[in-house]
Design a protein around this motif. Sequence first.
Motif: not given
Length: 371
Positions: A182-197, A208-214
């Motif tokens: 769930a944390r992994w998919y939440a990371t994808v949602i969060f990064l995509q929704h707010f358009k983080f570059d 990907f693990t780094d992006l998830c932690s951040i």
Amino acid sequence: MLCMFAMLFQTPVMEEWSISQGTDIDVDFPVFELWLQGKRSKEILEFFSTGSPPMRQMFSDDIIISHIRDQHSLYLFLKSYLEHPWNFVILRHQLNPQDRNRLINTYYTFNHSFARELLNHRISSKLRKDVDEIANKLRIPIIPCFRYFDNFRNVLNKFDDSDLVPITDFVRQTFAMSDELARWYATVIFLQHFKFDVGKKRVQFLTFTDLCSISMSIMQYWTCTAPEDISDYVDRELFNRLHECKNVDSDGVAAVTEFALARVQESGEGDTDSKETIRAVIKELFSLAAHLKDVKEIFYNLGKVAESGSGLSQKTMSLILDALIDYDWTAHVEKLSSKDLSRISIKDWERFVSCCKKCIEVVHKSASIAY
């Protein structure tokens, strides 16, 4: 392993599973996972040549192949439930909760390298045509990559229909995933929704693990406590107040640098040559705070902070950030000419630096490994 499902039968013409109320669904998980990997019947047959004793010594190839095909038909039957896990309630009498959870987590697990590459783009339906190209670039099997992509799209679309937060709770409850998944998919949602570059060269080394932690740290420290929906999730009021850090002048940077340097030297780390590097880190931190309003650039700006301290050890960088958490922000503001900084409360400062500490430690460590 070779359970023939006495009460689960196939219709020969349609090759579909049909279930009676008393049926128990029995999944051969090793075969299920091989189907997910895109293996063919003959390749899966080789799987039964291993083990002690090998199944091919106990059963004829015809029986084993029949079992493999049965499992494939079962997989096709379960696929619609896996795409919409909330519908598994229909099979609550046929499928035990442990097997259901294992099916969901196995089906939704994905290759992190593939996910990292996707996050350099908008995960739109148009990107699906590039999945095989991405798979070839990463040298990973193509067939599972289409499942990974479709699962991301499925979860993203479901979230877009609801916009419920916290995101991790939404994913876990809606898709019945494990906490980690769930944390992994939440990371994808969060990064995509707010358009983080996260595609710029400065942050390409982040896994990907780094992006998830951040992302988890940002969601912990820089989001609102009781948002109604995703539009109120990121605490933009906090970002607006921290924007006043643009008014920190060279004297202000020097004062914070002296405080951090003293803390570092008290711990037996650093030397007089470290002062300029620490000053560069402090300066970039104030710049990061002043530009949090530009949400999509947050990862890039975190990378700039970590890069400014590239000559420092992981321990020294942690000591600097620990010192900033303890820094008396109120006293600092009183010494400065700009009263606009008084908009930033002690709590605001602690939230900012606490998140930075977790994020920058991840970036700094990964950068030291990558370079």
